[in-house]
Design a protein around this motif. Structure first.
Motif, PDB file in Angstrom:
ATOM      1  N   ASP A  40       0.853  -1.188   0.000  1.00  0.00           N
ATOM      2  CA  ASP A  40       0.000   0.000   0.000  1.00  0.00           C
ATOM      3  C   ASP A  40       0.892   1.243   0.000  1.00  0.00           C
ATOM      4  O   ASP A  40       1.668   1.465   0.924  1.00  0.00           O
ATOM      5  CB  ASP A  40      -0.895  -0.027   1.237  1.00  0.00           C
ATOM      6  N   LEU A  41       0.788   2.045  -1.049  1.00  0.00           N
ATOM      7  CA  LEU A  41       1.668   3.210  -1.196  1.00  0.00           C
ATOM      8  C   LEU A  41       1.454   4.279  -0.132  1.00  0.00           C
ATOM      9  O   LEU A  41       2.298   5.155   0.034  1.00  0.00           O
ATOM     10  CB  LEU A  41       1.512   3.817  -2.588  1.00  0.00           C
ATOM     11  N   SER A  42       0.351   4.207   0.603  1.00  0.00           N
ATOM     12  CA  SER A  42       0.143   5.178   1.680  1.00  0.00           C
ATOM     13  C   SER A  42       1.021   4.869   2.890  1.00  0.00           C
ATOM     14  O   SER A  42       1.209   5.715   3.754  1.00  0.00           O
ATOM     15  CB  SER A  42      -1.333   5.216   2.090  1.00  0.00           C
ATOM     16  N   VAL A  43       1.572   3.659   2.947  1.00  0.00           N
ATOM     17  CA  VAL A  43       2.483   3.284   4.035  1.00  0.00           C
ATOM     18  C   VAL A  43       3.857   3.868   3.700  1.00  0.00           C
ATOM     19  O   VAL A  43       4.563   3.367   2.838  1.00  0.00           O
ATOM     20  CB  VAL A  43       2.569   1.741   4.202  1.00  0.00           C
ATOM     21  N   ARG A  44       4.220   4.958   4.373  1.00  0.00           N
ATOM     22  CA  ARG A  44       5.477   5.649   4.091  1.00  0.00           C
ATOM     23  C   ARG A  44       6.578   5.223   5.046  1.00  0.00           C
ATOM     24  O   ARG A  44       7.764   5.378   4.743  1.00  0.00           O
ATOM     25  CB  ARG A  44       5.295   7.170   4.174  1.00  0.00           C
ATOM     26  N   GLU A  45       6.211   4.729   6.204  1.00  0.00           N
ATOM     27  CA  GLU A  45       7.165   4.274   7.224  1.00  0.00           C
ATOM     28  C   GLU A  45       6.634   2.974   7.799  1.00  0.00           C
ATOM     29  O   GLU A  45       5.422   2.794   7.914  1.00  0.00           O
ATOM     30  CB  GLU A  45       7.284   5.326   8.330  1.00  0.00           C
ATOM     31  N   TRP A  46       7.551   2.095   8.163  1.00  0.00           N
ATOM     32  CA  TRP A  46       7.113   0.837   8.761  1.00  0.00           C
ATOM     33  C   TRP A  46       8.206   0.259   9.637  1.00  0.00           C
ATOM     34  O   TRP A  46       9.379   0.587   9.509  1.00  0.00           O
ATOM     35  CB  TRP A  46       6.659  -0.162   7.706  1.00  0.00           C
ATOM     36  N   THR A  47       7.800  -0.584  10.552  1.00  0.00           N
ATOM     37  CA  THR A  47       8.722  -1.283  11.440  1.00  0.00           C
ATOM     38  C   THR A  47       8.667  -2.755  11.096  1.00  0.00           C
ATOM     39  O   THR A  47       7.583  -3.345  11.014  1.00  0.00           O
ATOM     40  CB  THR A  47       8.335  -1.064  12.921  1.00  0.00           C
ATOM     41  N   CYS A  48       9.837  -3.339  10.882  1.00  0.00           N
ATOM     42  CA  CYS A  48       9.906  -4.750  10.505  1.00  0.00           C
ATOM     43  C   CYS A  48       9.350  -5.613  11.637  1.00  0.00           C
ATOM     44  O   CYS A  48       9.813  -5.519  12.775  1.00  0.00           O
ATOM     45  CB  CYS A  48      11.354  -5.135  10.206  1.00  0.00           C
ATOM     46  N   PRO A  49       8.355  -6.456  11.342  1.00  0.00           N
ATOM     47  CA  PRO A  49       7.802  -7.315  12.384  1.00  0.00           C
ATOM     48  C   PRO A  49       8.766  -8.418  12.813  1.00  0.00           C
ATOM     49  O   PRO A  49       8.582  -9.023  13.868  1.00  0.00           O
ATOM     50  CB  PRO A  49       6.549  -7.903  11.731  1.00  0.00           C
ATOM     51  N   GLU A  50       9.796  -8.665  12.032  1.00  0.00           N
ATOM     52  CA  GLU A  50      10.760  -9.724  12.343  1.00  0.00           C
ATOM     53  C   GLU A  50      11.871  -9.233  13.260  1.00  0.00           C
ATOM     54  O   GLU A  50      12.166  -9.842  14.281  1.00  0.00           O
ATOM     55  CB  GLU A  50      11.347 -10.274  11.043  1.00  0.00           C
ATOM     56  N   CYS A  51      12.520  -8.115  12.905  1.00  0.00           N
ATOM     57  CA  CYS A  51      13.686  -7.645  13.681  1.00  0.00           C
ATOM     58  C   CYS A  51      13.447  -6.332  14.417  1.00  0.00           C
ATOM     59  O   CYS A  51      14.282  -5.903  15.216  1.00  0.00           O
ATOM     60  CB  CYS A  51      14.920  -7.524  12.778  1.00  0.00           C
ATOM     61  N   GLY A  52      12.320  -5.663  14.147  1.00  0.00           N
ATOM     62  CA  GLY A  52      11.967  -4.448  14.874  1.00  0.00           C
ATOM     63  C   GLY A  52      12.621  -3.167  14.378  1.00  0.00           C
ATOM     64  O   GLY A  52      12.473  -2.129  15.000  1.00  0.00           O
ATOM     65  N   VAL A  53      13.315  -3.205  13.240  1.00  0.00           N
ATOM     66  CA  VAL A  53      13.977  -2.011  12.715  1.00  0.00           C
ATOM     67  C   VAL A  53      12.952  -1.118  12.028  1.00  0.00           C
ATOM     68  O   VAL A  53      12.111  -1.592  11.265  1.00  0.00           O
ATOM     69  CB  VAL A  53      15.108  -2.401  11.733  1.00  0.00           C
ATOM     70  N   TYR A  54      13.025   0.182  12.307  1.00  0.00           N
ATOM     71  CA  TYR A  54      12.142   1.175  11.696  1.00  0.00           C
ATOM     72  C   TYR A  54      12.678   1.560  10.321  1.00  0.00           C
ATOM     73  O   TYR A  54      13.884   1.760  10.152  1.00  0.00           O
ATOM     74  CB  TYR A  54      12.071   2.404  12.604  1.00  0.00           C
ATOM     75  N   HIS A  55      11.789   1.671   9.325  1.00  0.00           N
ATOM     76  CA  HIS A  55      12.202   2.006   7.971  1.00  0.00           C
ATOM     77  C   HIS A  55      11.387   3.153   7.402  1.00  0.00           C
ATOM     78  O   HIS A  55      10.162   3.198   7.573  1.00  0.00           O
ATOM     79  CB  HIS A  55      11.998   0.816   7.016  1.00  0.00           C
ATOM     80  N   ASP A  56      12.061   4.068   6.718  1.00  0.00           N
ATOM     81  CA  ASP A  56      11.409   4.987   5.785  1.00  0.00           C
ATOM     82  C   ASP A  56      11.296   4.195   4.493  1.00  0.00           C
ATOM     83  O   ASP A  56      12.279   3.606   4.036  1.00  0.00           O
ATOM     84  CB  ASP A  56      12.261   6.238   5.592  1.00  0.00           C
TER      85      ASP A  56
END
Length: 82
Positions: A40-56
């Protein structure tokens, strides 16, 4: 793409194409976990559910694209040396 490739030749470098459907923004650049919810292109930032790293989204995609291009270049070099 042709202009980009022309410029690359002019400056003595090359363009490496990665697969059109490579999930660059969906793949964690730290652990490699693929999280399809980021399609979904509206998701601009997310946190990996596996390792917990935050991503832009865009920075993560750029890191993944660079890593994939380096892998492709390595395979090309190995094939040339074989």
């Amino acid at each position: 793409v042709e202009i980009l490739e022309w410029c690359a030749r002019k400056y003595g470098t090359r363009v490496i194409r990665i697969g059109r459907y490579y999930p660059s923004s969906q793949t964690c650049s730290v652990c490699g976990h693929v999280w399809p919810s980021t399609k979904d292109l509206s998701v601009r930032e997310w946190t990996c559910p596996e390792c917990g790293v935050y991503h832009d989204r865009d920075v993560n995609a750029a890191v993944n694209i660079l890593a994939e291009a380096k892998c492709i270049m390595n395979r090309m070099e190995q094939a040339k040396d074989a």
